[in-house]
Design a protein around this motif. Structure first.
Motif, mmCIF file in Angstrom:
data_model
loop_
_atom_site.group_PDB
_atom_site.id
_atom_site.type_symbol
_atom_site.label_atom_id
_atom_site.label_comp_id
_atom_site.label_asym_id
_atom_site.label_seq_id
_atom_site.Cartn_x
_atom_site.Cartn_y
_atom_site.Cartn_z
ATOM 1 N N ARG A 43 35.541 34.431 28.092
ATOM 2 C CA ARG A 43 35.646 35.386 29.188
ATOM 3 C C ARG A 43 34.346 36.174 29.357
ATOM 4 O O ARG A 43 33.896 36.424 30.475
ATOM 5 C CB ARG A 43 36.814 36.354 28.909
ATOM 6 C CG ARG A 43 37.028 37.407 29.975
ATOM 7 C CD ARG A 43 37.454 36.791 31.281
ATOM 8 N NE ARG A 43 37.738 37.804 32.273
ATOM 9 C CZ ARG A 43 37.994 37.531 33.544
ATOM 10 N NH1 ARG A 43 38.008 36.287 33.972
ATOM 11 N NH2 ARG A 43 38.250 38.503 34.399
ATOM 12 N N THR A 44 33.735 36.546 28.240
ATOM 13 C CA THR A 44 32.485 37.303 28.301
ATOM 14 C C THR A 44 31.374 36.458 28.906
ATOM 15 O O THR A 44 30.548 36.965 29.687
ATOM 16 C CB THR A 44 32.087 37.752 26.881
ATOM 17 O OG1 THR A 44 33.128 38.554 26.335
ATOM 18 C CG2 THR A 44 30.802 38.565 26.921
ATOM 19 N N ASP A 47 31.796 36.534 32.574
ATOM 20 C CA ASP A 47 31.398 37.835 33.132
ATOM 21 C C ASP A 47 29.879 37.966 33.194
ATOM 22 O O ASP A 47 29.319 38.491 34.168
ATOM 23 C CB ASP A 47 31.988 38.967 32.286
ATOM 24 C CG ASP A 47 33.494 39.093 32.472
ATOM 25 O OD1 ASP A 47 34.018 38.524 33.446
ATOM 26 O OD2 ASP A 47 34.139 39.761 31.639
ATOM 27 N N PRO A 264 28.205 42.852 30.243
ATOM 28 C CA PRO A 264 29.408 43.614 30.613
ATOM 29 C C PRO A 264 30.216 43.960 29.366
ATOM 30 O O PRO A 264 30.207 43.202 28.382
ATOM 31 C CB PRO A 264 30.174 42.643 31.517
ATOM 32 C CG PRO A 264 29.720 41.295 31.070
ATOM 33 C CD PRO A 264 28.296 41.432 30.615
ATOM 34 N N ARG A 267 36.561 44.126 28.195
ATOM 35 C CA ARG A 267 37.617 44.970 28.774
ATOM 36 C C ARG A 267 38.878 44.928 27.922
ATOM 37 O O ARG A 267 39.276 43.864 27.430
ATOM 38 C CB ARG A 267 37.926 44.518 30.199
ATOM 39 C CG ARG A 267 36.780 44.706 31.176
ATOM 40 C CD ARG A 267 37.228 44.376 32.588
ATOM 41 N NE ARG A 267 37.513 42.963 32.725
ATOM 42 C CZ ARG A 267 36.626 42.048 33.103
ATOM 43 N NH1 ARG A 267 35.389 42.418 33.360
ATOM 44 N NH2 ARG A 267 36.962 40.782 33.204
ATOM 45 N N ASP A 270 41.544 42.467 29.140
ATOM 46 C CA ASP A 270 41.390 41.076 28.688
ATOM 47 C C ASP A 270 41.912 40.913 27.262
ATOM 48 O O ASP A 270 42.565 39.920 26.936
ATOM 49 C CB ASP A 270 39.920 40.661 28.749
ATOM 50 C CG ASP A 270 39.403 40.565 30.172
ATOM 51 O OD1 ASP A 270 40.234 40.376 31.084
ATOM 52 O OD2 ASP A 270 38.185 40.682 30.372
#
Length: 300
Positions: A43-44, A47, A264, A267, A270
């Protein structure tokens, strides 16, 4: 099987094999935590890719003679290079950064460090900074437009720098998934052994149930529920571990880069989504492992 009887059988089984159940829960938790970490790294990476898509530039460094004699890119050599870049397809805008401006920015970036005192304006080239409307075709067109032209010292593609960061993150992801595979094998074997031991210890009760007409599915159900509960608890612990790791390690480790907008932040939403997925995943894997074990190795 009646719910009351099922509850009693499951509670009894968990109490009898408490040490193996705890070991199964912890092994499952570590395994699922590695899987969750790998998913969060993926996911990172997405992003970061989205963050840099519209921010990456092509930098065309000019030769020392042009940098020193042309402070505003009005000379024929610099102007020719700039015009070629502006005419290239996929190029959005071209801005000029003189030696003095580059030196000022350099001192701001490295303020408080000894390298900022050593550097001089003459050691930094003037640069044409190119923003792109097409990250792929624009970069190739910009390179082709200035390649071999007089006054061009070199071309820097910021995607190459970001690519190094992506390579590092991909390596972290691969290590996390590799560890998860090894730990998953250990967890599956442990769950299988736990189910076999539990069935052996309760063989008398199971035999009695079969004599009075209980089906095989009825006698196997408590073992499957025990395995699923242990897997679900392991998944819950893995989720708690991910949340704790975010606040205790990740946020502090990447705080400076996150505040500077370099990467980023991870979060919490997430982390919570991944943590929530780990609970049913743990229960499902443990339940399937228990079912296969009972069908293959245990006749209850």
């Amino acid at each position: 099987m009646r719910p009351a009887l099922l509850t009693r059988e499951v509670s009894s089984g968990l109490r009898r094999n408490v040490t193996m159940t705890v070991a199964m829960v912890l092994t499952t938790a570590v395994t699922l935590m590695s899987v969750g970490a790998g998913l969060l790294v993926l996911r990172t990476i997405d992003d970061i890719s989205a963050l840099y898509t519209n921010r990456l530039e092509i930098q065309v460094a000019l030769t020392p003679d042009v940098s020193e004699t042309d402070p505003d890119c009005s000379g024929p050599t610099c102007a020719s290079v700039r015009s070629a870049l502006e005419a290239a397809p996929g190029v959005g805008s071209v801005s000029f950064e003189s030696q003095e401006q580059a030196w000022t920015r350099f001192r701001e970036l490295f303020a408080g460090q000894s390298v900022a005192d050593v550097a001089r304006p003459q050691s930094l080239p003037a640069t044409l900074r190119v923003t792109l409307t097409d990250q792929q075709a624009g970069a190739a067109a910009a390179r082709a437009a200035v390649e071999g032209r007089p006054g061009v010292r070199g071309v820097i593609d910021q995607r190459d720098v970001v690519g190094t960061l992506f390579d590092f993150l991909n390596g972290v992801r691969n290590v996390a998934f590799a560890l998860a595979v090894v730990q998953a094998l250990a967890a599956v074997l442990l769950i299988s052994n736990t189910v076999q031991v539990s069935a052996f210890m309760r063989r008398t009760e199971v035999g009695v149930m079969r004599l009075v007409g209980a089906t095989r599915w009825t006698t196997q159900l408590p073992f499957l529920v025990e395995a699923a509960i242990a897997g679900a608890v392991g998944g819950a612990l893995a989720g708690i571990g991910l949340v704790a790791a975010k606040y205790a390690v990740v946020d502090d480790l990447f705080a400076a880069m996150g505040q500077a907008g370099v990467i980023p932040p991870v979060r919490i939403t997430d982390v919570l989504v991944v943590s929530a997925l780990l609970v049913p995943t743990g229960a499902l894997v443990a339940g399937i492992t228990g079912y296969v074990t009972l069908r293959a190795y245990v006749k209850v």
